[in-house]
Design a protein around this motif. Sequence first.
Motif, PDB file in Angstrom:
ATOM      1  N   GLU A 242       0.814  -1.210   0.000  1.00 49.66           N
ATOM      2  CA  GLU A 242       0.000   0.000   0.000  1.00 49.66           C
ATOM      3  C   GLU A 242       0.851   1.264   0.000  1.00 49.66           C
ATOM      4  O   GLU A 242       0.418   2.309  -0.478  1.00 49.66           O
ATOM      5  N   ALA A 243       2.061   1.167   0.535  1.00 51.93           N
ATOM      6  CA  ALA A 243       2.936   2.338   0.565  1.00 51.93           C
ATOM      7  C   ALA A 243       3.307   2.796  -0.835  1.00 51.93           C
ATOM      8  O   ALA A 243       3.626   3.966  -1.049  1.00 51.93           O
ATOM      9  N   GLN A 244       3.269   1.878  -1.790  1.00 52.47           N
ATOM     10  CA  GLN A 244       3.634   2.232  -3.156  1.00 52.47           C
ATOM     11  C   GLN A 244       2.459   2.133  -4.130  1.00 52.47           C
ATOM     12  O   GLN A 244       2.648   2.182  -5.342  1.00 52.47           O
ATOM     13  N   THR A 245       1.236   2.022  -3.601  1.00 53.33           N
ATOM     14  CA  THR A 245       0.062   1.822  -4.447  1.00 53.33           C
ATOM     15  C   THR A 245      -0.943   2.951  -4.264  1.00 53.33           C
ATOM     16  O   THR A 245      -1.266   3.332  -3.141  1.00 53.33           O
ATOM     17  N   ASP A 246      -1.447   3.451  -5.378  1.00 53.26           N
ATOM     18  CA  ASP A 246      -2.505   4.459  -5.338  1.00 53.26           C
ATOM     19  C   ASP A 246      -3.813   3.773  -4.955  1.00 53.26           C
ATOM     20  O   ASP A 246      -4.211   2.791  -5.595  1.00 53.26           O
ATOM     21  N   PRO A 247      -4.512   4.236  -3.919  1.00 55.81           N
ATOM     22  CA  PRO A 247      -5.688   3.525  -3.427  1.00 55.81           C
ATOM     23  C   PRO A 247      -6.861   3.508  -4.394  1.00 55.81           C
ATOM     24  O   PRO A 247      -7.654   2.566  -4.383  1.00 55.81           O
ATOM     25  N   LYS A 248      -6.997   4.510  -5.243  1.00 56.75           N
ATOM     26  CA  LYS A 248      -8.153   4.556  -6.147  1.00 56.75           C
ATOM     27  C   LYS A 248      -8.003   3.637  -7.342  1.00 56.75           C
ATOM     28  O   LYS A 248      -8.970   3.024  -7.796  1.00 56.75           O
ATOM     29  N   THR A 249      -6.807   3.539  -7.878  1.00 55.83           N
ATOM     30  CA  THR A 249      -6.605   2.801  -9.121  1.00 55.83           C
ATOM     31  C   THR A 249      -5.802   1.519  -8.962  1.00 55.83           C
ATOM     32  O   THR A 249      -5.729   0.722  -9.899  1.00 55.83           O
ATOM     33  N   SER A 250      -5.179   1.331  -7.794  1.00 54.04           N
ATOM     34  CA  SER A 250      -4.290   0.185  -7.537  1.00 54.04           C
ATOM     35  C   SER A 250      -3.040   0.222  -8.410  1.00 54.04           C
ATOM     36  O   SER A 250      -2.332  -0.779  -8.512  1.00 54.04           O
ATOM     37  N   LEU A 251      -2.768   1.350  -9.042  1.00 52.49           N
ATOM     38  CA  LEU A 251      -1.512   1.526  -9.761  1.00 52.49           C
ATOM     39  C   LEU A 251      -0.456   2.044  -8.792  1.00 52.49           C
ATOM     40  O   LEU A 251      -0.751   2.390  -7.657  1.00 52.49           O
ATOM     41  N   THR A 252       0.781   2.112  -9.262  1.00 53.54           N
ATOM     42  CA  THR A 252       1.840   2.615  -8.396  1.00 53.54           C
ATOM     43  C   THR A 252       1.696   4.121  -8.219  1.00 53.54           C
ATOM     44  O   THR A 252       1.199   4.828  -9.098  1.00 53.54           O
ATOM     45  N   ARG A 253       2.125   4.600  -7.056  1.00 56.24           N
ATOM     46  CA  ARG A 253       2.160   6.043  -6.821  1.00 56.24           C
ATOM     47  C   ARG A 253       3.257   6.660  -7.684  1.00 56.24           C
ATOM     48  O   ARG A 253       4.234   6.005  -8.046  1.00 56.24           O
ATOM     49  N   VAL A 254       3.140   7.951  -7.966  1.00 54.18           N
ATOM     50  CA  VAL A 254       4.062   8.591  -8.889  1.00 54.18           C
ATOM     51  C   VAL A 254       5.484   8.627  -8.333  1.00 54.18           C
ATOM     52  O   VAL A 254       6.455   8.523  -9.101  1.00 54.18           O
ATOM     53  N   ASP A 255       5.655   8.750  -7.012  1.00 60.89           N
ATOM     54  CA  ASP A 255       7.012   8.792  -6.468  1.00 60.89           C
ATOM     55  C   ASP A 255       7.712   7.448  -6.641  1.00 60.89           C
ATOM     56  O   ASP A 255       8.896   7.394  -6.977  1.00 60.89           O
ATOM     57  N   TRP A 256       6.944   6.356  -6.432  1.00 63.61           N
ATOM     58  CA  TRP A 256       7.550   5.035  -6.634  1.00 63.61           C
ATOM     59  C   TRP A 256       7.782   4.796  -8.114  1.00 63.61           C
ATOM     60  O   TRP A 256       8.795   4.221  -8.495  1.00 63.61           O
ATOM     61  N   TRP A 257       6.857   5.253  -8.972  1.00 68.60           N
ATOM     62  CA  TRP A 257       7.042   5.128 -10.415  1.00 68.60           C
ATOM     63  C   TRP A 257       8.307   5.853 -10.842  1.00 68.60           C
ATOM     64  O   TRP A 257       9.079   5.355 -11.659  1.00 68.60           O
TER      65      TRP A 257
END
Length: 445
Positions: A242-257
């Motif tokens: 969850e630390a690296q996942t966007d909660p709405k889309t289940s994609l990676t967060r931009v900082d981790w990307w």
Amino acid sequence: MVAQSRRAIRSWALWTLTVPAFFVVVLVDLAAIGYGVQAFTDRPDWRGLDVVFALTVSALISVEGARRVENRRRRGGALHKDLAPAWMIAAAVILHPALAILVAVLLRIWWRIRAGKCIPYRWAFSTAVHVLAVGAAHAVFVSLRDVTSGGLGLVVSMVGASAAYVATDTLLCGLAISLIIPGSSRREAVGGLDDLGTDATAATLGCLLAAACLISPWFAFVAIPITLTAQRALLLGQLESEAQTDPKTSLTRVDWWRRRTEEMLRTSRTQREPMAVLLIDIDHFKQVNDRHGHLVGDEALRAVATILRSAIRVKDVIGRFGGEEFVIALPDTGIDEATVTADRLRNAVSASPLAAMCAGVLDDPDLDPDTFHLTVSIGVAVYPNDGVTVDDLLLRADRAMYAAKAAGRDRVRLAADTIALPRLTASTQFSEQAEPLAQAQRPVR
């Protein structure tokens, strides 16, 4: 009254499913009902109700305890995943199928009560899957027990039963997810390593629980602190994810990307290979929120994210850039391949049955499955021609994406075809405070 009933029935989310998904859901439900009727018809007596009581009550206590653990992680959030299947596996091993089904159904009813709002056909389907999984586990246990002997044979029979339960649950749910949500990845359908680890833990606990209950059904309550401890341990992987996942889309967060993309870019420099960055924006997305509400908008956002993720390679990295924007890094990809990929993604979104993928919010009469479609505009930038850093590539891709919008939307534009900008230094940061175009100059989405 009759007219209202007909309208209510026509509004069921079940009717929004594709034909294959509809038939799978209905057939699984009917199979579970048929198996349940046969099991209760063949039931010799009601002996074993004390085991049913012990397993059900201990399972409910454990599930509620797991819910409290989850709430510490995410206040007010839904239960991520618990170990309730362990009790169903134990019931399948030591009880008559009818009583084992009773345990599964009681636990599912409790879940429905505690879950609040849910989509009825999905709850019914999930319950049916558990009933069939119980049946498969019991059949495998009896078959292996008949061909093995001794203590080792009993262990083998229990392990086989738990494996049959997990396999049935995973395969049926995975098949339904792949049909209900077109374009779902294998991870979304059958789960990742964390999910498989949870299933393995539940299967192992189910075997131990069954063995203990053969001595006394009240040993089921001894398993409660064990499951709570296991639930806390399982949270570690969930928290990391969850630390690296966007909660709405289940994609990676931009900082981790960004971190992953910078690693890929260093590899591209070392191996002298090209790398592409796609910046994708949903066209007229604000109109979806204004017309249908943010609930539909969130579902549509998730649907588009699912389509994009399913249409890229395993080595590609996708993330949510913010709002209705997505960003994808394509390693070892030149301008021609990147253009083909971008156009394929654009076509995939425009041709997808978004209304069916948003089935949970289709009670909106304005959400017509035949007309509810979205399109995307995509900007493409390629290393090294369009930039040598991630910020360079994002800046050029952003400019190209807005050029696609200015050209009429639902288009792909290349950074090489836009007005050249001064090359950035590696220290330049691409952020909302330093956009390539002033907000007032940006076209309306």
